[in-house]
Design a protein around this motif. Structure first.
Motif, PDB file in Angstrom:
ATOM      1  N   ILE A  51       0.828  -1.241   0.075  1.00 13.84           N
ATOM      2  CA  ILE A  51       0.025   0.177  -0.126  1.00 13.84           C
ATOM      3  C   ILE A  51       0.817   1.028  -0.107  1.00 13.84           C
ATOM      4  N   ASP A  52       1.824   1.355   0.674  1.00 11.55           N
ATOM      5  CA  ASP A  52       2.829   2.414   1.013  1.00 11.55           C
ATOM      6  C   ASP A  52       3.579   2.637  -0.513  1.00 11.55           C
ATOM      7  N   THR A  53       3.860   1.642  -1.041  1.00 13.61           N
ATOM      8  CA  THR A  53       4.780   1.401  -2.336  1.00 13.61           C
ATOM      9  C   THR A  53       3.710   2.348  -3.505  1.00 13.61           C
ATOM     10  N   TYR A  54       2.443   1.829  -3.520  1.00 11.10           N
ATOM     11  CA  TYR A  54       1.592   2.224  -4.324  1.00 11.10           C
ATOM     12  C   TYR A  54       1.192   3.775  -4.093  1.00 11.10           C
ATOM     13  N   ARG A  55       1.019   4.261  -2.832  1.00 15.74           N
ATOM     14  CA  ARG A  55       1.022   5.570  -2.542  1.00 15.74           C
ATOM     15  C   ARG A  55       2.152   6.482  -2.999  1.00 15.74           C
ATOM     16  N   ALA A  56       3.461   5.920  -2.853  1.00 18.22           N
ATOM     17  CA  ALA A  56       4.721   6.763  -3.172  1.00 18.22           C
ATOM     18  C   ALA A  56       4.699   6.847  -4.357  1.00 18.22           C
ATOM     19  N   LYS A  57       4.121   5.955  -5.567  1.00 19.03           N
ATOM     20  CA  LYS A  57       3.882   6.003  -6.888  1.00 19.03           C
ATOM     21  C   LYS A  57       2.921   6.930  -7.250  1.00 19.03           C
ATOM     22  N   GLY A  58       2.022   7.363  -6.529  1.00 11.15           N
ATOM     23  CA  GLY A  58       0.992   8.419  -6.757  1.00 11.15           C
ATOM     24  C   GLY A  58      -0.414   7.651  -7.309  1.00 11.15           C
ATOM     25  N   TYR A  59      -0.625   6.585  -6.813  1.00 14.57           N
ATOM     26  CA  TYR A  59      -1.938   6.031  -7.233  1.00 14.57           C
ATOM     27  C   TYR A  59      -2.886   6.271  -5.825  1.00 14.57           C
ATOM     28  N   ASP A  60      -4.167   6.684  -6.297  1.00  9.62           N
ATOM     29  CA  ASP A  60      -5.011   7.264  -5.331  1.00  9.62           C
ATOM     30  C   ASP A  60      -5.557   6.009  -4.504  1.00  9.62           C
ATOM     31  N   GLU A  61      -6.486   6.373  -3.431  1.00  7.37           N
ATOM     32  CA  GLU A  61      -6.714   5.565  -2.455  1.00  7.37           C
ATOM     33  C   GLU A  61      -7.687   4.328  -2.931  1.00  7.37           C
ATOM     34  N   GLY A  62      -8.599   5.023  -3.833  1.00  9.56           N
ATOM     35  CA  GLY A  62      -9.860   4.276  -4.521  1.00  9.56           C
ATOM     36  C   GLY A  62      -9.065   2.912  -5.137  1.00  9.56           C
ATOM     37  N   TRP A  63      -7.897   3.645  -6.141  1.00  9.41           N
ATOM     38  CA  TRP A  63      -7.497   2.554  -7.179  1.00  9.41           C
ATOM     39  C   TRP A  63      -6.654   1.482  -6.279  1.00  9.41           C
ATOM     40  N   ILE A  64      -5.955   1.720  -5.047  1.00 10.31           N
ATOM     41  CA  ILE A  64      -5.266   0.896  -4.290  1.00 10.31           C
ATOM     42  C   ILE A  64      -6.254  -0.099  -3.822  1.00 10.31           C
ATOM     43  N   SER A  65      -7.359   0.364  -3.203  1.00 12.45           N
ATOM     44  CA  SER A  65      -8.393  -0.524  -2.661  1.00 12.45           C
ATOM     45  C   SER A  65      -8.892  -1.638  -3.502  1.00 12.45           C
ATOM     46  N   LYS A  66      -9.020  -1.175  -4.863  1.00 14.37           N
ATOM     47  CA  LYS A  66      -9.790  -2.256  -5.682  1.00 14.37           C
ATOM     48  C   LYS A  66      -8.466  -3.243  -6.054  1.00 14.37           C
ATOM     49  N   ARG A  67      -7.193  -2.615  -6.205  1.00 16.33           N
ATOM     50  CA  ARG A  67      -6.197  -3.467  -6.600  1.00 16.33           C
ATOM     51  C   ARG A  67      -5.718  -4.466  -5.535  1.00 16.33           C
ATOM     52  N   ILE A  68      -5.864  -4.104  -4.245  1.00 14.52           N
ATOM     53  CA  ILE A  68      -5.587  -5.041  -3.114  1.00 14.52           C
ATOM     54  C   ILE A  68      -6.638  -6.136  -3.135  1.00 14.52           C
ATOM     55  N   LYS A  69      -7.858  -5.779  -3.548  1.00 14.35           N
ATOM     56  CA  LYS A  69      -9.069  -6.739  -3.305  1.00 14.35           C
ATOM     57  C   LYS A  69      -8.789  -7.649  -4.527  1.00 14.35           C
ATOM     58  N   GLY A  70      -8.405  -7.135  -5.491  1.00 13.18           N
ATOM     59  CA  GLY A  70      -8.053  -8.120  -6.927  1.00 13.18           C
ATOM     60  C   GLY A  70      -7.002  -8.958  -6.655  1.00 13.18           C
ATOM     61  N   ILE A  71      -6.118  -8.567  -5.853  1.00 13.43           N
ATOM     62  CA  ILE A  71      -4.895  -9.548  -5.153  1.00 13.43           C
ATOM     63  C   ILE A  71      -5.364 -10.690  -4.523  1.00 13.43           C
ATOM     64  N   ASP A 124      -1.223  -3.166 -12.572  1.00 12.81           N
ATOM     65  CA  ASP A 124      -0.553  -1.681 -11.844  1.00 12.81           C
ATOM     66  C   ASP A 124      -1.007  -0.619 -12.804  1.00 12.81           C
ATOM     67  N   ASN A 125      -1.063  -0.977 -13.928  1.00 11.52           N
ATOM     68  CA  ASN A 125      -1.270   0.124 -15.105  1.00 11.52           C
ATOM     69  C   ASN A 125      -2.505   0.159 -15.808  1.00 11.52           C
ATOM     70  N   MET A 126      -3.642  -0.454 -15.425  1.00 14.53           N
ATOM     71  CA  MET A 126      -4.900  -0.258 -15.672  1.00 14.53           C
ATOM     72  C   MET A 126      -5.658   0.744 -15.045  1.00 14.53           C
ATOM     73  N   SER A 127      -6.730   1.352 -15.524  1.00  9.60           N
ATOM     74  CA  SER A 127      -7.671   2.246 -14.624  1.00  9.60           C
ATOM     75  C   SER A 127      -8.379   1.458 -13.900  1.00  9.60           C
ATOM     76  N   ASP A 128      -9.137   2.288 -12.974  1.00 13.59           N
ATOM     77  CA  ASP A 128      -9.946   1.538 -12.075  1.00 13.59           C
ATOM     78  C   ASP A 128     -11.090   0.688 -12.587  1.00 13.59           C
ATOM     79  N   VAL A 129     -11.463   1.154 -13.879  1.00 18.42           N
ATOM     80  CA  VAL A 129     -12.477   0.225 -14.627  1.00 18.42           C
ATOM     81  C   VAL A 129     -11.730  -0.800 -15.219  1.00 18.42           C
ATOM     82  N   GLU A 130     -10.890  -1.212 -15.836  1.00 17.68           N
ATOM     83  CA  GLU A 130     -10.090  -2.192 -16.192  1.00 17.68           C
ATOM     84  C   GLU A 130      -9.841  -3.155 -15.186  1.00 17.68           C
TER      85      GLU A 130
END
Length: 203
Positions: A51-71, A124-130
């Motif tokens: 999560i901290d790495t994604y934040r440091a790279k500039g991802y927003d919280e909504g995207w991070i939440s979806k990505r973690i759920k996807g994992i 990690d390079n998809m939009s939230d919809v993708e």
């Protein structure tokens, strides 16, 4: 001829260099090793690091939440595949490609090329919809597999296609409503490689 090494080999070479100039990297490697040991005792640290790495790279919280759920959803799917006799990384890749092709029209490799990626993670390079569509395809595949109990690669391929089609139908419905494609060649942080930029500038 040119000698080459992978990343692990490069770090081993750096560790063996008897020079103070290599000390900062050696210290960094020691810190990474310590962090990985800590994560063995407390796995939640691994998730927080991601999560901290994604934040440091500039991802927003909504995207991070979806990505973690996807994992998490991806892990549940691979567990179901294991129960169906899928074991090798090659088989996982084949099944993943079948899901991707049904909803995006591309394999994972083609999708990465479409977005101009090299070693980076596709999701990690998809939009939230993708990300949501990729996740839906895998969730649908998981649930169908639980009901149909496919065995072996061929039966699981058929289920993967059906799961991917569920996401494909969702994509078509959304695109019909908004009048444009939700699969784009953009990456999340909108960067390009230097040589790609030069090539574009020369055209």
């Amino acid at each position: 001829m040119t000698d080459v090494v992978d990343i692990e080999g490069m770090f081993r070479i750096i560790e063996s260099i008897p020079s103070k100039n290599a000390e900062p990297i050696k210290v960094w490697l020691a810190k990474l090793g310590s962090e990985r040991v800590d994560e063995v005792f407390d796995p939640s640290l691994t998730m927080q690091r991601a999560i901290d790495t994604y934040r440091a790279k500039g991802y927003d919280e909504g995207w991070i939440s979806k990505r973690i759920k996807g994992i998490q959803d991806r892990k549940q799917l691979t567990d179901v595949w294991k129960d169906g006799g899928i074991e090798s990384n090659m088989e996982y890749a084949i099944l993943t490609n079948e899901i991707y092709k049904e909803w995006s029209g591309m394999t994972a490799k083609e999708y990465k090329q479409y977005k101009g990626l090299r070693k980076e993670s596709l999701r990690d390079n998809m939009s939230d919809v993708e990300v949501a569509l990729a996740d839906l395809g895998e969730i649908a595949t998981r649930e169908i597999a639980r009901k149909k109990n496919p065995k072996g690669l061929n039966e699981n391929i058929e289920v993967a296609r059906r799961g991917g089609k569920v996401a494909g139908n969702a994509r078509k419905d959304l695109e019909h409503e908004i009048g444009e494609s939700v699969v784009t060649d953009n990456n999340v942080l909108n960067y390009r490689y230097v040589d790609d930029v030069k090539e574009i500038g020369n055209k």
